[in-house]
Scaffold this motif. Structure first.
Motif, mmCIF file in Angstrom:
data_model
loop_
_atom_site.group_PDB
_atom_site.id
_atom_site.type_symbol
_atom_site.label_atom_id
_atom_site.label_comp_id
_atom_site.label_asym_id
_atom_site.label_seq_id
_atom_site.Cartn_x
_atom_site.Cartn_y
_atom_site.Cartn_z
ATOM 1 N N ALA A 1 28.775 44.048 39.416
ATOM 2 C CA ALA A 1 29.803 44.969 39.259
ATOM 3 C C ALA A 1 31.327 43.981 38.881
ATOM 4 O O ALA A 1 32.068 44.590 38.083
ATOM 5 N N ASP B 1 26.145 59.365 35.051
ATOM 6 C CA ASP B 1 26.903 58.160 34.830
ATOM 7 C C ASP B 1 26.304 56.967 35.028
ATOM 8 O O ASP B 1 26.664 55.891 34.344
ATOM 9 N N GLN B 2 25.097 56.925 35.834
ATOM 10 C CA GLN B 2 24.486 55.466 35.683
ATOM 11 C C GLN B 2 23.596 55.195 34.730
ATOM 12 O O GLN B 2 23.836 53.876 33.934
ATOM 13 N N GLN C 1 26.446 54.126 32.010
ATOM 14 C CA GLN C 1 26.885 52.788 32.428
ATOM 15 C C GLN C 1 26.058 51.708 31.996
ATOM 16 O O GLN C 1 26.154 50.585 31.554
ATOM 17 N N GLN C 2 24.505 51.899 32.036
ATOM 18 C CA GLN C 2 23.552 50.933 31.719
ATOM 19 C C GLN C 2 23.791 50.938 30.077
ATOM 20 O O GLN C 2 23.567 49.613 29.345
ATOM 21 N N LEU D 1 26.575 51.324 28.402
ATOM 22 C CA LEU D 1 27.712 50.517 28.031
ATOM 23 C C LEU D 1 27.578 49.060 28.286
ATOM 24 O O LEU D 1 28.015 48.406 27.506
ATOM 25 N N GLN D 2 26.739 48.766 29.402
ATOM 26 C CA GLN D 2 26.622 47.342 29.775
ATOM 27 C C GLN D 2 25.776 46.772 28.396
ATOM 28 O O GLN D 2 26.051 45.483 28.067
ATOM 29 N N HIS E 1 29.967 61.821 28.215
ATOM 30 C CA HIS E 1 30.647 60.908 29.192
ATOM 31 C C HIS E 1 31.914 60.140 28.275
ATOM 32 O O HIS E 1 32.847 59.861 29.247
ATOM 33 N N THR E 2 31.841 59.651 27.183
ATOM 34 C CA THR E 2 32.624 58.887 26.509
ATOM 35 C C THR E 2 33.441 59.435 25.492
ATOM 36 O O THR E 2 34.504 58.921 24.931
#
Length: 293
Positions: free
Chosen positions: A23, A187-188, A191-192, A194-195, A228-229
């Motif tokens: 994180a 969300d998860q 986030q994956q 985005l990463q 989400h974005t």
């Protein structure tokens, strides 16, 4: 049974990213970001460019050249080469016998010290491992770890990377002297994604490949991402690349516009300039000129 680790496909490209990166990057001692393999096209030439992480390539077959700090190396099967963050490099596959290689991207507070300890740097970026069959196997184990998407995937990948560095240390010495984890919500998943985009924006990635490596349907992932974005993955990736390019235009005056375009994932400098002007209402050259006192 076949003696190869995976089938060799013409002009193939595959990459898989760390499903559980730290994180806080400052707390990361050694983190593998992503790993992949490719059977390159004849004359395949990434760069000249810079990257913002460490990148290790290992050549399984074929041949080509790698240039770093003005030094050019002729490399073939059994050779590995290091790319350090911020160093301008260039490499090209042979026109008749192009490379088939694996790579690992990593970062962390201990990465530089580990590489220095084994004697691997931009001044000595090459490792000749010969026919050590377990070298490509360690690269493959990193990919397998990430494909499981389990909680310990990052640790397994980091362990394989340290074993790989240990093998390189031995090779350099004579020269010197679980079940898959399911997503728990939108969300998860986002986030994956985005990463994935944030670490691989400079690579020839596609949204289809991202969806495949993360294990989700492309349409579902794109819809979730926009919810989400507020942006589609394609638009986000384009804006990310342009933002990174603007940063390099400010911070790396020695790089040409073409080198910056290549460093952030644009293979066509004209297309890069067009998209940059569309977003910032000025060309890359004009933007750079405006920064001069």
């Amino acid at each position: 049974m076949t003696s190869s680790i995976e089938p060799k496909r013409p002009d193939s490209y595959y990459v898989v990213s760390n499903p559980h990166p730290p994180a806080d990057e400052e707390d990361s001692r050694l983190t593998v970001l992503f790993s992949g393999n490719s059977q390159t096209k004849p004359g395949h030439r990434p760069g000249p460019k810079v990257v913002d992480y460490y990148l290790l390539h290992h050549i399984v077959s074929g041949k080509g050249v790698y240039t770093c700090l003005g030094q050019t190396y002729q490399l073939g099967a059994g050779d590995s080469f290091l790319i350090e963050p911020g160093k301008l490099i260039n490499y090209m596959a042979d026109l008749e016998d192009p490379w088939h290689y694996h790579w690992i991207a990593f970062e962390g507070s201990e990465a530089a010290a580990m590489l220095q300890e084994i004697g691997l740097s931009s001044k000595q970026p090459i490792v000749h491992t010969g026919r050590r069959r377990h070298i490509p196997l360690l690269f493959h184990q990193v990919q397998r770890a990430f494909q499981t998407r389990t909680a310990g995937a990052g640790l397994k990948a980091g362990g394989s990377l340290q074993l790989l560095l240990a093998e390189f240390a031995e090779a350099l010495q004579p020269q010197q002297k679980s079940a898959p984890q399911q997503a728990s919500g939108g969300d998860q998943i986002v986030q994956q994604a985005l990463q994935y985009l944030s670490t691989q924006y400079a690579e020839p990635i596609t949204i289809e490949l991202m969806a495949e490596t993360l294990g989700y349907n492309r349409a579902y992932l794109s819809t979730l991402f926009k919810q989400h974005t507020g942006l589609t993955p394609v638009t986000f990736l384009l804006q990310l690349r342009l933002d990174k390019a603007r940063h390099l235009l400010r911070e790396r005056p020695e790089l040409t516009v073409e080198q910056i375009a290549s460093s952030v994932g644009f293979q066509d400098p004209l297309y890069f300039s067009k998209q940059f002007k569309r977003r910032y209402a000025t060309s890359p050259t004009e933007y750079r000129s405006s920064l001069r006192p």
